[in-house]
Scaffold this motif. Sequence first.
Motif, PDB file in Angstrom:
ATOM      1  N   PRO A 145       0.808  -1.232   0.000  1.00  0.00           N
ATOM      2  CA  PRO A 145       0.000   0.000   0.000  1.00  0.00           C
ATOM      3  C   PRO A 145       0.835   1.274   0.000  1.00  0.00           C
ATOM      4  O   PRO A 145       0.502   2.230  -0.696  1.00  0.00           O
ATOM      5  CB  PRO A 145      -0.821  -0.116   1.282  1.00  0.00           C
ATOM      6  CG  PRO A 145      -0.892  -1.565   1.574  1.00  0.00           C
ATOM      7  CD  PRO A 145       0.411  -2.120   1.097  1.00  0.00           C
ATOM      8  N   LEU A 199       2.229   1.710  -3.606  1.00  0.00           N
ATOM      9  CA  LEU A 199       1.190   2.095  -4.559  1.00  0.00           C
ATOM     10  C   LEU A 199       0.714   3.528  -4.331  1.00  0.00           C
ATOM     11  O   LEU A 199       0.442   4.250  -5.289  1.00  0.00           O
ATOM     12  CB  LEU A 199       0.012   1.135  -4.476  1.00  0.00           C
ATOM     13  CG  LEU A 199       0.246  -0.248  -5.054  1.00  0.00           C
ATOM     14  CD1 LEU A 199      -0.965  -1.131  -4.813  1.00  0.00           C
ATOM     15  CD2 LEU A 199       0.572  -0.180  -6.524  1.00  0.00           C
ATOM     16  N   GLU A 200       0.603   3.935  -3.085  1.00  0.00           N
ATOM     17  CA  GLU A 200       0.172   5.301  -2.798  1.00  0.00           C
ATOM     18  C   GLU A 200       1.211   6.311  -3.274  1.00  0.00           C
ATOM     19  O   GLU A 200       0.864   7.398  -3.741  1.00  0.00           O
ATOM     20  CB  GLU A 200      -0.145   5.470  -1.320  1.00  0.00           C
ATOM     21  CG  GLU A 200      -1.429   4.764  -0.936  1.00  0.00           C
ATOM     22  CD  GLU A 200      -1.676   4.673   0.557  1.00  0.00           C
ATOM     23  OE1 GLU A 200      -0.892   5.239   1.342  1.00  0.00           O
ATOM     24  OE2 GLU A 200      -2.663   4.024   0.930  1.00  0.00           O
ATOM     25  N   GLY A 239       0.610   6.534  -6.917  1.00  0.00           N
ATOM     26  CA  GLY A 239      -0.654   7.234  -7.128  1.00  0.00           C
ATOM     27  C   GLY A 239      -0.506   8.744  -7.029  1.00  0.00           C
ATOM     28  O   GLY A 239      -1.140   9.495  -7.775  1.00  0.00           O
ATOM     29  N   ALA A 295      -4.810   2.536  -0.743  1.00  0.00           N
ATOM     30  CA  ALA A 295      -4.606   1.225  -1.370  1.00  0.00           C
ATOM     31  C   ALA A 295      -5.464   0.194  -0.655  1.00  0.00           C
ATOM     32  O   ALA A 295      -5.427   0.077   0.567  1.00  0.00           O
ATOM     33  CB  ALA A 295      -3.141   0.832  -1.297  1.00  0.00           C
ATOM     34  N   LYS A 296      -6.247  -0.527  -1.437  1.00  0.00           N
ATOM     35  CA  LYS A 296      -7.125  -1.570  -0.892  1.00  0.00           C
ATOM     36  C   LYS A 296      -6.946  -2.838  -1.699  1.00  0.00           C
ATOM     37  O   LYS A 296      -6.593  -2.801  -2.869  1.00  0.00           O
ATOM     38  CB  LYS A 296      -8.581  -1.126  -0.948  1.00  0.00           C
ATOM     39  CG  LYS A 296      -8.880   0.039  -0.042  1.00  0.00           C
ATOM     40  CD  LYS A 296     -10.341   0.366  -0.026  1.00  0.00           C
ATOM     41  CE  LYS A 296     -10.584   1.539   0.904  1.00  0.00           C
ATOM     42  NZ  LYS A 296     -11.972   1.911   0.957  1.00  0.00           N
ATOM     43  N   GLN A 297      -7.227  -3.952  -1.046  1.00  0.00           N
ATOM     44  CA  GLN A 297      -7.100  -5.247  -1.695  1.00  0.00           C
ATOM     45  C   GLN A 297      -8.466  -5.673  -2.220  1.00  0.00           C
ATOM     46  O   GLN A 297      -9.461  -5.611  -1.500  1.00  0.00           O
ATOM     47  CB  GLN A 297      -6.573  -6.266  -0.689  1.00  0.00           C
ATOM     48  CG  GLN A 297      -6.064  -7.530  -1.297  1.00  0.00           C
ATOM     49  CD  GLN A 297      -5.346  -8.409  -0.276  1.00  0.00           C
ATOM     50  OE1 GLN A 297      -5.480  -8.211   0.918  1.00  0.00           O
ATOM     51  NE2 GLN A 297      -4.595  -9.362  -0.756  1.00  0.00           N
ATOM     52  N   PHE A 344      -3.826  -5.549  -4.949  1.00  0.00           N
ATOM     53  CA  PHE A 344      -3.926  -4.237  -4.334  1.00  0.00           C
ATOM     54  C   PHE A 344      -4.151  -3.200  -5.422  1.00  0.00           C
ATOM     55  O   PHE A 344      -3.544  -3.270  -6.490  1.00  0.00           O
ATOM     56  CB  PHE A 344      -2.644  -3.902  -3.556  1.00  0.00           C
ATOM     57  CG  PHE A 344      -2.551  -4.598  -2.239  1.00  0.00           C
ATOM     58  CD1 PHE A 344      -3.048  -4.006  -1.094  1.00  0.00           C
ATOM     59  CD2 PHE A 344      -1.963  -5.844  -2.140  1.00  0.00           C
ATOM     60  CE1 PHE A 344      -2.959  -4.647   0.124  1.00  0.00           C
ATOM     61  CE2 PHE A 344      -1.861  -6.491  -0.927  1.00  0.00           C
ATOM     62  CZ  PHE A 344      -2.365  -5.892   0.210  1.00  0.00           C
ATOM     63  N   ASN A 345      -5.024  -2.243  -5.161  1.00  0.00           N
ATOM     64  CA  ASN A 345      -5.344  -1.204  -6.124  1.00  0.00           C
ATOM     65  C   ASN A 345      -5.332   0.155  -5.459  1.00  0.00           C
ATOM     66  O   ASN A 345      -5.697   0.292  -4.289  1.00  0.00           O
ATOM     67  CB  ASN A 345      -6.738  -1.420  -6.720  1.00  0.00           C
ATOM     68  CG  ASN A 345      -6.837  -2.693  -7.495  1.00  0.00           C
ATOM     69  OD1 ASN A 345      -6.062  -2.937  -8.401  1.00  0.00           O
ATOM     70  ND2 ASN A 345      -7.782  -3.536  -7.125  1.00  0.00           N
ATOM     71  N   VAL A 346      -4.944   1.133  -6.224  1.00  0.00           N
ATOM     72  CA  VAL A 346      -5.043   2.523  -5.827  1.00  0.00           C
ATOM     73  C   VAL A 346      -5.731   3.226  -6.998  1.00  0.00           C
ATOM     74  O   VAL A 346      -5.457   2.910  -8.153  1.00  0.00           O
ATOM     75  CB  VAL A 346      -3.648   3.089  -5.505  1.00  0.00           C
ATOM     76  CG1 VAL A 346      -3.108   3.969  -6.560  1.00  0.00           C
ATOM     77  CG2 VAL A 346      -3.595   3.763  -4.198  1.00  0.00           C
TER      78      VAL A 346
END
Length: 143
Positions: A28, A31-32, A35, A73-75, A81-83
């Motif tokens: 997370p 990814l952040e 992002g 970031a969430k799963q 994991f996605n942002v």
Amino acid sequence: MAKADVKLPEDFLLKLSRLGDKTDEIIPKVLETGGEIVLSKVKSNLQSVIGSRTKVESRSTGELISALGVSPAKQDRNGNFNVKVGFNEPRRNGESNAKIANIIEYGKSGQPPKPFLKPARSSSRRACIEAMKQRFEQEVENI
């Protein structure tokens, strides 16, 4: 909601898998960081296209730009994991920010398209990947 997908390089994913239990803490953060790079490019592109090439004076309130942000970031249910870079909803007048962004990006009858999202995605790709690699290396060093 407008969104952009960035695929991670394979060697980067292999490094992540070697970290074991710490990956759920590190991913997370990485990814952040990426992002934020994409967000800044989308925001600058959006500012440059709003009000440009119009027949009448722009009535922009700045609400669309201020609604732009990055999700934490969430799963997802597949374990990925996605942002997301997108817009908060709704506007003060009840309209959808995503709808207005879509009209700006792709145009409509009598209004030419002014792409800001797709060019931001392609131009920030390398910078985003590099920033995520650096953040990843920092996190690995801290383990």
